[in-house]
Design a protein around this motif. Structure first.
Motif, PDB file in Angstrom:
ATOM      1  N   THR A   1       0.868  -1.180   0.000  1.00 41.68           N
ATOM      2  CA  THR A   1       0.000   0.000   0.000  1.00 41.68           C
ATOM      3  C   THR A   1       0.906   1.232   0.000  1.00 41.68           C
ATOM      4  OG1 THR A   1      -0.184   0.281   2.409  1.00 41.68           O
ATOM      5  CG2 THR A   1      -1.681  -1.300   1.362  1.00 41.68           C
TER       6      THR A   1
ATOM      7  N   THR B   1       2.565   4.370  -4.638  1.00 40.46           N
ATOM      8  CA  THR B   1       3.040   5.392  -5.575  1.00 40.46           C
ATOM      9  C   THR B   1       3.864   6.483  -4.898  1.00 40.46           C
ATOM     10  OG1 THR B   1       0.956   6.615  -5.381  1.00 40.46           O
ATOM     11  CG2 THR B   1       1.134   5.014  -7.175  1.00 40.46           C
TER      12      THR B   1
ATOM     13  N   THR C   1       7.330   3.192  -4.035  1.00 42.71           N
ATOM     14  CA  THR C   1       7.910   2.975  -5.360  1.00 42.71           C
ATOM     15  C   THR C   1       9.292   2.335  -5.251  1.00 42.71           C
ATOM     16  OG1 THR C   1       6.707   4.862  -6.283  1.00 42.71           O
ATOM     17  CG2 THR C   1       8.621   4.099  -7.506  1.00 42.71           C
TER      18      THR C   1
ATOM     19  N   VAL D   1      -3.214   0.991  -5.485  1.00 44.15           N
ATOM     20  CA  VAL D   1      -3.242   2.418  -5.775  1.00 44.15           C
ATOM     21  C   VAL D   1      -4.686   2.888  -5.718  1.00 44.15           C
ATOM     22  CG1 VAL D   1      -1.185   2.264  -7.226  1.00 44.15           C
ATOM     23  CG2 VAL D   1      -3.443   2.120  -8.278  1.00 44.15           C
ATOM     24  N   ARG D   2      -4.869   4.145  -5.346  1.00 43.60           N
ATOM     25  CA  ARG D   2      -6.244   4.672  -5.317  1.00 43.60           C
ATOM     26  C   ARG D   2      -6.695   5.074  -6.709  1.00 43.60           C
ATOM     27  NH1 ARG D   2      -8.881   8.962  -1.002  1.00 43.60           N
ATOM     28  NH2 ARG D   2     -10.974   8.905  -1.889  1.00 43.60           N
TER      29      ARG D   2
ATOM     30  N   ASP E   1      -1.645   7.412 -11.581  1.00 43.89           N
ATOM     31  CA  ASP E   1      -0.867   8.632 -11.744  1.00 43.89           C
ATOM     32  C   ASP E   1       0.436   8.256 -12.438  1.00 43.89           C
ATOM     33  OD1 ASP E   1       0.750   7.467  -9.807  1.00 43.89           O
ATOM     34  OD2 ASP E   1       0.169   8.843  -8.208  1.00 43.89           O
TER      35      ASP E   1
ATOM     36  N   ASN F   1       3.399   7.700 -11.307  1.00 42.84           N
ATOM     37  CA  ASN F   1       4.142   6.627 -10.656  1.00 42.84           C
ATOM     38  C   ASN F   1       3.481   5.267 -10.841  1.00 42.84           C
ATOM     39  OD1 ASN F   1       6.185   8.241  -9.826  1.00 42.84           O
ATOM     40  ND2 ASN F   1       5.670   8.236  -7.657  1.00 42.84           N
ATOM     41  N   THR F   2       2.148   5.264 -11.035  1.00 47.09           N
ATOM     42  CA  THR F   2       1.471   3.994 -11.278  1.00 47.09           C
ATOM     43  C   THR F   2       2.031   3.331 -12.525  1.00 47.09           C
ATOM     44  OG1 THR F   2      -0.557   4.845 -10.267  1.00 47.09           O
ATOM     45  CG2 THR F   2      -0.755   2.864 -11.609  1.00 47.09           C
TER      46      THR F   2
ATOM     47  N   ILE G   1      -1.098  -4.403 -10.510  1.00 46.55           N
ATOM     48  CA  ILE G   1      -1.738  -3.200  -9.983  1.00 46.55           C
ATOM     49  C   ILE G   1      -3.188  -3.504  -9.622  1.00 46.55           C
ATOM     50  CG2 ILE G   1      -2.362  -0.791 -10.430  1.00 46.55           C
ATOM     51  CD1 ILE G   1       0.642  -1.263 -10.344  1.00 46.55           C
TER      52      ILE G   1
ATOM     53  N   THR H   1      -6.689  -1.526  -7.746  1.00 44.39           N
ATOM     54  CA  THR H   1      -7.254  -0.286  -7.231  1.00 44.39           C
ATOM     55  C   THR H   1      -7.879  -0.545  -5.869  1.00 44.39           C
ATOM     56  OG1 THR H   1      -7.721   0.499  -9.465  1.00 44.39           O
ATOM     57  CG2 THR H   1      -8.885   1.592  -7.662  1.00 44.39           C
TER      58      THR H   1
END
Length: 290
Positions: A9, A12, A17, A34-35, A38, A40-41, A52, A54
């Motif tokens: 968690t 990003t 990272t 990730v929420r 962006d 960094n994603t 990944i 969400t």
């Protein structure tokens, strides 16, 4: 391909990272929560072994989905006024999912009795994890070296930076070393039930930081010690919300009392490599302060 068994968690952010890159470089698959997407994603998604997902710390269903099939999880949330609630939500979801082991990023000297709000909330979440019955590892780093990058604009324009730390030494730590310790505790054995203080290899005053930074950039940079009454409006003017500005004032009072000067060997002990010192950090980031 081997299935991911580790959930990250706060994936990003800088520590998340860097942690993802550590795991990928070792050929260890992981799931990054990730929420929303962006820049960094995309960087994380491009890493070999990355998955990944969400997730929202206020959405129990999304947390359950992120935690499904995981053996270990790294708990880190962005700094926010709701951090205690968000992390508590994650702990509850982790318990419900049957997560075996949680590695939480905390803070040096976390205590429910601390006058520092950040140290109190970390301690509250730690206690919830202890009571949950899950295996746990708590990582408690000191002040981040990278925090100085937040002052780069004023350093570049005024050749000085301000705080309320007085002459107290602080054993600040490079966030890359924190990520390396996190990677080791997520992938190795023998870390269950352990609390690790994470510091740099030396304790330095803010005046010493200014002197080292001056040498790195080739011009004089000064540290100006100010009062809390002077610093608070400056932080508010710089755009910090009131809760964060007041929390930072509490943090720096903690430093000024000399409570963050102890040096830990955790980085060397866990990773097998010495902790980065501030002179190396300053030399590596000199361009940011020029």
């Amino acid at each position: 391909m081997k299935q991911a068994n580790i959930l990250i968690t706060g994936a990003t952010g800088h520590i998340g990272t860097t942690l993802a890159k550590h795991l990928s470089s070792q050929g260890i698959p992981f799931r990054a929560m990730v929420r929303k997407a962006d820049n960094n994603t995309g960087i994380i998604a491009a890493l070999p072994g990355a998955e990944i997902v969400t997730g929202d710390f206020n959405d129990a269903g999304s947390l359950a989905h992120a935690l499904q099939g995981m053996g270990k999880a790294f708990l880190l949330t962005n700094s926010s006024e709701e951090a205690e609630t968000l992390q508590s939500n994650f702990v509850a979801a982790a318990v419900k999912s049957g997560l075996p082991h949680i590695v939480k990023l905390s803070q040096l000297h976390a205590s429910v009795h601390s006058p520092v709000r950040f140290l109190r909330y970390h301690a509250v979440v730690e206690e919830k994890i202890r009571r949950s019955g899950m295996a746990y590892t708590f990582l408690r780093p000191n002040l981040f070296m990278q925090g100085l990058l937040g002052f780069r604009e004023i350093i570049n324009t005024q050749h000085q930076f301000f705080a309320t730390a007085g002459n107290a030494p602080v054993s600040l730590v490079d966030t890359r070393d924190i990520a390396a310790v996190a990677a080791a505790t997520l992938t190795g054995n023998g870390h269950s039930g352990k609390t690790y203080d994470i510091t740099g290899p030396e304790a330095l005053t803010h005046t010493a930081l200014a002197n080292i930074l001056s040498e790195a950039v080739g011009r004089t940079i000064r540290y100006i010690n100010v009062t809390e009454n002077e610093l608070l409006p400056a932080l508010l003017h710089a755009g910090f919300p009131a809760w964060q500005a007041e929390g930072l004032i509490e943090d720096y009072a903690h430093y000024a009392r000399g409570e963050a000067a102890a040096i830990s060997s955790t980085v060397q002990d866990i990773t097998g490599k010495p902790a980065r010192n501030f002179a190396s950090f300053a030399a590596e980031h000199a361009a940011a302060f020029s």
